[in-house]
Design a protein around this motif. Structure first.
Motif, short mmCIF file in Angstrom:
data_model
loop_
_atom_site.label_atom_id
_atom_site.label_comp_id
_atom_site.label_asym_id
_atom_site.label_seq_id
_atom_site.Cartn_x
_atom_site.Cartn_y
_atom_site.Cartn_z
N GLU A 292 35.32 -27.35 -8.25
CA GLU A 292 35.45 -26.81 -9.02
C GLU A 292 36.40 -26.16 -9.20
O GLU A 292 37.05 -26.41 -10.94
N GLY A 293 37.46 -25.30 -8.66
CA GLY A 293 39.12 -25.13 -8.54
C GLY A 293 39.36 -26.07 -8.92
O GLY A 293 40.66 -26.19 -10.12
N GLY A 294 39.00 -27.45 -8.29
CA GLY A 294 40.39 -27.91 -9.02
C GLY A 294 40.05 -28.52 -10.60
O GLY A 294 41.23 -29.15 -11.20
N MET A 295 38.71 -28.65 -10.68
CA MET A 295 38.42 -28.36 -12.23
C MET A 295 39.74 -27.47 -13.22
O MET A 295 39.85 -28.25 -13.73
N MET A 296 39.62 -26.64 -12.32
CA MET A 296 40.11 -25.74 -13.39
C MET A 296 41.63 -25.98 -13.51
O MET A 296 42.01 -25.66 -14.84
N LEU B 203 26.94 -12.53 -18.90
CA LEU B 203 26.28 -13.04 -19.11
C LEU B 203 24.86 -12.44 -19.01
O LEU B 203 25.05 -12.07 -18.55
N PRO B 204 23.88 -12.57 -19.77
CA PRO B 204 22.73 -12.72 -19.67
C PRO B 204 21.87 -12.50 -18.18
O PRO B 204 22.48 -14.23 -17.86
N ALA B 205 21.43 -12.07 -17.73
CA ALA B 205 20.49 -11.85 -16.28
C ALA B 205 19.89 -13.36 -15.87
O ALA B 205 20.51 -13.94 -14.99
N ASP B 206 19.25 -14.28 -17.31
CA ASP B 206 18.57 -15.16 -16.23
C ASP B 206 19.40 -16.30 -16.85
O ASP B 206 19.20 -17.22 -16.63
N VAL B 207 20.64 -15.85 -17.57
CA VAL B 207 21.81 -16.97 -17.79
C VAL B 207 22.52 -17.55 -16.43
O VAL B 207 22.70 -18.47 -15.42
N ALA B 208 23.12 -16.42 -16.06
CA ALA B 208 23.36 -15.96 -14.93
C ALA B 208 23.08 -16.27 -14.02
O ALA B 208 23.44 -17.50 -12.70
N MET B 209 21.42 -16.08 -13.80
CA MET B 209 20.56 -16.57 -12.49
C MET B 209 20.33 -18.56 -12.43
O MET B 209 20.44 -18.93 -11.59
N GLU B 210 20.90 -18.88 -14.13
CA GLU B 210 20.26 -19.84 -14.31
C GLU B 210 21.93 -21.37 -13.14
O GLU B 210 21.47 -22.33 -12.97
N ALA B 211 23.13 -19.85 -14.18
CA ALA B 211 24.55 -20.71 -13.43
C ALA B 211 24.38 -21.60 -11.39
O ALA B 211 24.80 -22.14 -10.94
N LYS B 212 23.30 -19.62 -10.86
CA LYS B 212 23.81 -19.55 -9.65
C LYS B 212 22.78 -21.00 -8.66
O LYS B 212 23.01 -20.94 -8.04
N LEU C 86 29.56 -27.42 -16.90
CA LEU C 86 29.05 -26.36 -17.29
C LEU C 86 28.43 -24.81 -16.46
O LEU C 86 28.66 -24.38 -16.97
N CYS C 87 28.09 -24.74 -15.28
CA CYS C 87 27.55 -24.41 -14.14
C CYS C 87 28.68 -23.37 -14.00
O CYS C 87 28.69 -22.81 -13.82
N GLY C 88 29.64 -23.98 -13.49
CA GLY C 88 31.50 -23.70 -13.34
C GLY C 88 31.85 -22.64 -14.48
O GLY C 88 32.12 -21.42 -14.14
N VAL C 89 31.57 -23.02 -15.50
CA VAL C 89 31.92 -21.83 -16.49
C VAL C 89 31.08 -20.70 -16.74
O VAL C 89 31.84 -19.68 -16.92
N LEU C 90 29.49 -21.72 -16.52
CA LEU C 90 29.06 -19.60 -16.80
C LEU C 90 29.35 -19.02 -15.62
O LEU C 90 29.27 -17.90 -15.63
N ALA C 91 29.45 -18.96 -13.86
CA ALA C 91 29.88 -19.02 -13.45
C ALA C 91 30.64 -18.13 -13.20
O ALA C 91 30.71 -16.55 -13.03
N ALA C 92 32.65 -18.65 -14.12
CA ALA C 92 33.33 -17.86 -14.32
C ALA C 92 33.75 -16.60 -15.38
O ALA C 92 33.62 -15.47 -14.70
N GLU C 93 31.48 -16.90 -16.24
CA GLU C 93 31.57 -16.09 -17.10
C GLU C 93 30.38 -14.99 -16.84
O GLU C 93 29.82 -13.90 -17.29
N THR C 94 30.50 -14.90 -15.54
CA THR C 94 28.63 -14.14 -15.19
C THR C 94 28.40 -12.24 -15.01
O THR C 94 27.45 -12.37 -15.83
N PRO C 95 29.76 -11.72 -15.41
CA PRO C 95 29.65 -10.70 -15.70
C PRO C 95 29.08 -10.12 -17.05
O PRO C 95 28.47 -8.93 -16.71
#
Length: 187
Positions: free
Chosen positions: A163-167, A114-123, A103-112
């Motif tokens: 994370e890359g291996g999952m992709m 994302l709302p800041a608070d969601v991006a911070m949670e992925a980080k 889940l957080c790998g997906v969110l990390a890929a979408e960071t630009p």
């Protein structure tokens, strides 16, 4: 919160997690979640006034479960290879179990986007797993005499590989590929 309310909130979180892992943060709507669990869209908004509130809660819950599965670094395996294998095993198990990305790998890929608070949670997920790896590796014979920068680099390269291996495994339609992509210790 009543038992029914808690059950409804869990259903919302479960479906949102599945949808984010399958389609990304922007790949679902409150209306789709409501339809998927059999409630009105306003009910989803009752629990999560904004989509970012839901995204933060889903990411935090995912991180907590992952960290619980890792356990206390004091109880981590005694060899560096076994530490890496433990993290590798969690990623492999997740992909083979349901074919979904971290889940957080997906969110990390979408960071630009994302709302800041969601991006911070992925980080925060990556920060916490990195810290667990550093602390766990430092306790091993391999890691005892290594500088902090080396341990940090090993932790980050391990996460990057997984994370890359999952992709790669997902795009190839071969979840089994991740099992063969084992993290290696730096010399």
């Amino acid at each position: 919160m009543s038992r029914n309310a808690a059950v409804t909130e869990e259903k919302i979180l479960d479906l949102a997690e599945k949808m984010i892992r399958d389609n990304g943060y922007n790949g679902f709507s409150f209306r789709e979640i409501a339809s998927g669990i059999g409630v009105k869209s306003s009910s989803v908004h009752y629990y999560f006034p904004a989509k970012s509130d839901l995204g933060v809660k889903v990411a935090n819950r995912y991180s907590e479960r992952f960290m619980d599965a890792l356990g206390d670094p004091a109880d981590a395996p005694k060899t560096a290879e076994a530490v890496l294998n433990k993290v590798h095993g969690l990623f492999v198990s997740a992909l083979q179990k349901d074919g979904q990305m971290c889940l957080c790998g997906v969110l990390a890929a979408e960071t630009p986007g994302l709302p800041a608070d969601v991006a911070m949670e992925a980080k925060a997920f990556f920060d916490r797993v990195t810290k667990w790896l550093v602390v766990s590796l430092r306790r091993t014979d391999w890691g005892k005499s290594r500088p902090e920068d080396d341990l940090q680099a090993q932790a980050l390269s391990t996460l990057a590989l997984l994370e890359g291996g999952m992709m790669v495994a997902r795009v190839q339609g071969r979840p089994d590929l991740l099992a063969s992509m084992k993290p290696q210790l730096a010399d």
